[in-house]
Enzyme design. Sequence first.
Site, PDB file in Angstrom:
ATOM      1  N   ASN A 117     -13.478  -7.202   2.208  1.00 14.33           N
ATOM      2  CA  ASN A 117     -13.733  -7.412   1.237  1.00 14.33           C
ATOM      3  C   ASN A 117     -12.975  -8.688   0.454  1.00 14.33           C
ATOM      4  OD1 ASN A 117     -11.468  -6.339   0.462  1.00 14.33           O
ATOM      5  ND2 ASN A 117     -12.686  -4.269  -0.483  1.00 14.33           N
ATOM      6  N   ARG A 126     -10.495  -8.519 -11.764  1.00 14.23           N
ATOM      7  CA  ARG A 126     -11.580  -7.730 -11.016  1.00 14.23           C
ATOM      8  C   ARG A 126     -12.872  -7.764 -11.142  1.00 14.23           C
ATOM      9  NH1 ARG A 126      -8.663  -3.596  -8.107  1.00 14.23           N
ATOM     10  NH2 ARG A 126     -10.370  -2.360  -8.392  1.00 14.23           N
ATOM     11  N   GLU A 129       3.489  -4.797  -7.657  1.00 19.45           N
ATOM     12  CA  GLU A 129       3.074  -5.780  -6.607  1.00 19.45           C
ATOM     13  C   GLU A 129       3.502  -7.039  -6.626  1.00 19.45           C
ATOM     14  OE1 GLU A 129      -1.088  -2.994  -6.453  1.00 19.45           O
ATOM     15  OE2 GLU A 129      -1.031  -4.945  -6.910  1.00 19.45           O
ATOM     16  N   HIS A 179      -7.322  -8.457  -2.363  1.00 18.66           N
ATOM     17  CA  HIS A 179      -6.619  -7.470  -3.336  1.00 18.66           C
ATOM     18  C   HIS A 179      -6.573  -7.972  -4.537  1.00 18.66           C
ATOM     19  CE1 HIS A 179      -3.952  -4.335  -4.412  1.00 18.66           C
ATOM     20  NE2 HIS A 179      -3.391  -5.413  -4.987  1.00 18.66           N
ATOM     21  N   TYR A 231       0.986  -1.206   0.181  1.00 14.22           N
ATOM     22  CA  TYR A 231      -0.079  -0.059  -0.066  1.00 14.22           C
ATOM     23  C   TYR A 231       0.838   1.206  -0.011  1.00 14.22           C
ATOM     24  CZ  TYR A 231      -3.864  -3.094   1.046  1.00 14.22           C
ATOM     25  OH  TYR A 231      -5.033  -4.387   0.937  1.00 14.22           O
ATOM     26  N   ARG A 284     -16.714 -11.068  -3.679  1.00 13.88           N
ATOM     27  CA  ARG A 284     -17.010  -9.976  -2.722  1.00 13.88           C
ATOM     28  C   ARG A 284     -18.509 -10.153  -2.601  1.00 13.88           C
ATOM     29  NH1 ARG A 284     -12.990  -5.255  -4.461  1.00 13.88           N
ATOM     30  NH2 ARG A 284     -11.143  -6.107  -3.252  1.00 13.88           N
TER      31      ARG A 284
HETATM   32  N1  LIG Z   1     -13.435   4.474   3.024  1.00 14.48           N
HETATM   33  C1  LIG Z   1     -12.977   3.166   3.330  1.00 14.48           C
HETATM   34  N2  LIG Z   1     -12.964   2.773   4.368  1.00 14.48           N
HETATM   35  C2  LIG Z   1     -12.396   1.480   4.850  1.00 14.48           C
HETATM   36  N3  LIG Z   1     -11.628   0.821   3.997  1.00 14.48           N
HETATM   37  C3  LIG Z   1     -11.775   1.287   2.749  1.00 14.48           C
HETATM   38  C4  LIG Z   1     -12.017   2.477   2.231  1.00 14.48           C
HETATM   39  N4  LIG Z   1     -11.979   2.646   1.024  1.00 14.48           N
HETATM   40  C5  LIG Z   1     -11.169   1.578   0.791  1.00 14.48           C
HETATM   41  N5  LIG Z   1     -11.034   0.794   1.489  1.00 14.48           N
HETATM   42  C6  LIG Z   1     -10.369  -0.332   1.673  1.00 14.48           C
HETATM   43  O1  LIG Z   1      -8.887  -0.167   0.761  1.00 14.48           O
HETATM   44  C7  LIG Z   1      -9.024  -1.284  -0.325  1.00 14.48           C
HETATM   45  C8  LIG Z   1      -8.153  -0.361  -1.279  1.00 14.48           C
HETATM   46  O2  LIG Z   1      -8.909   0.275  -1.820  1.00 14.48           O
HETATM   47  P1  LIG Z   1      -9.013   0.564  -3.299  1.00 14.48           P
HETATM   48  O3  LIG Z   1      -7.807  -0.067  -4.100  1.00 14.48           O
HETATM   49  O4  LIG Z   1      -9.963   1.566  -3.866  1.00 14.48           O
HETATM   50  O5  LIG Z   1     -10.306  -0.852  -3.693  1.00 14.48           O
HETATM   51  P2  LIG Z   1     -10.111  -2.248  -4.432  1.00 14.48           P
HETATM   52  O6  LIG Z   1      -9.698  -3.415  -3.386  1.00 14.48           O
HETATM   53  O7  LIG Z   1     -11.328  -2.599  -4.843  1.00 14.48           O
HETATM   54  O8  LIG Z   1      -9.054  -2.033  -5.588  1.00 14.48           O
HETATM   55  C9  LIG Z   1     -10.209  -1.922  -0.444  1.00 14.48           C
HETATM   56  O9  LIG Z   1     -10.210  -3.132  -0.777  1.00 14.48           O
HETATM   57  C10 LIG Z   1     -10.813  -1.686   1.159  1.00 14.48           C
HETATM   58  O10 LIG Z   1     -10.230  -2.826   1.854  1.00 14.48           O
HETATM   59 MG   LIG Z   2      -7.051  -1.225  -5.444  1.00 14.68          MG
END
Ligand SMILES: Nc1ncnc2c1ncn2[C@@H]1O[C@H](COP(=O)(O)OP(=O)(O)O)[C@@H](O)[C@H]1O
Ligand SMILES: [Mg+2]
Length: 190
Positions: free
Chosen positions: A151, A114, A165, A154, A50, A131
């Site tokens: 969820n 995805r 990554e 990743h 991250y 999910r």
């Molecule tokens: N507002 C939020 N509150 C809590 N957790 C969040 C929030 N936004 C994102 N996340 C967490 O951060 C992860 C990374 O976000 P993102 O990259 O936008 O989503 P994705 O996993 O669908 O690619 C998400 O999978 C989720 O676990």
């Molecule tokens: Mg993401």
Amino acid sequence: MIDRTLVLLKPDAVQRALVGEIIQRFERTGFKVVGMKLCYASKETAGKHYADDESWLKSVGEKTKKSYEAKGIAVKEDAMSIGKRIRQQLMDFISMSPIVALVLEGHDVIGKVRVIVGDTAPNKAAPGTIRGDFAFDSYGLADTSGRPIQNLIHASDSQESAKREIGVWFKPDEIHPYQRVDEALLYRKT
Ligand SMILES: Nc1ncnc2c1ncn2[C@@H]1O[C@H](COP(=O)(O)OP(=O)(O)O)[C@@H](O)[C@H]1O
Ligand SMILES: [Mg+2]
């Protein structure tokens, strides 16, 4: 195009014993597992994954704001500071229990994975997605509980992030290219 993507089965997937169920969904679609391990993420690895990257932090914050706005709730906090807060939560969460890291390979694997994974917010994720089928968490529930959205997964979102990554989680000799019997049909040269 044959690509590779990084998938992490996050602590909630491992704790809920959904590892086999989830990997099966990628396998049955036809994607090839070329890297796989159960591991503990150190704080350092979590921080690399991250990454403190401005555009990612902003996009996480903006997605959050949009989801609240769709419910008619105005969020004053700016996207960047939301992104920073979520990054910290994710780094803590991902290193609290073992995770499973996978490298999957196949035609257009990044985008298709995805689609199989579904929307970031499980309460909005379509049935049939991982999910959507195995979780019901939401932005609201996660935020009021001060934790990341649970969820399960990743998955890399672009070729650039997949490359970066995969390098965070796998040494080159932990990735194992091999030929599968169905590839002669799939990728036959005309
Ligand atoms: N507002 C939020 N509150 C809590 N957790 C969040 C929030 N936004 C994102 N996340 C967490 O951060 C992860 C990374 O976000 P993102 O990259 O936008 O989503 P994705 O996993 O669908 O690619 C998400 O999978 C989720 O676990
Ligand atoms: Mg993401």
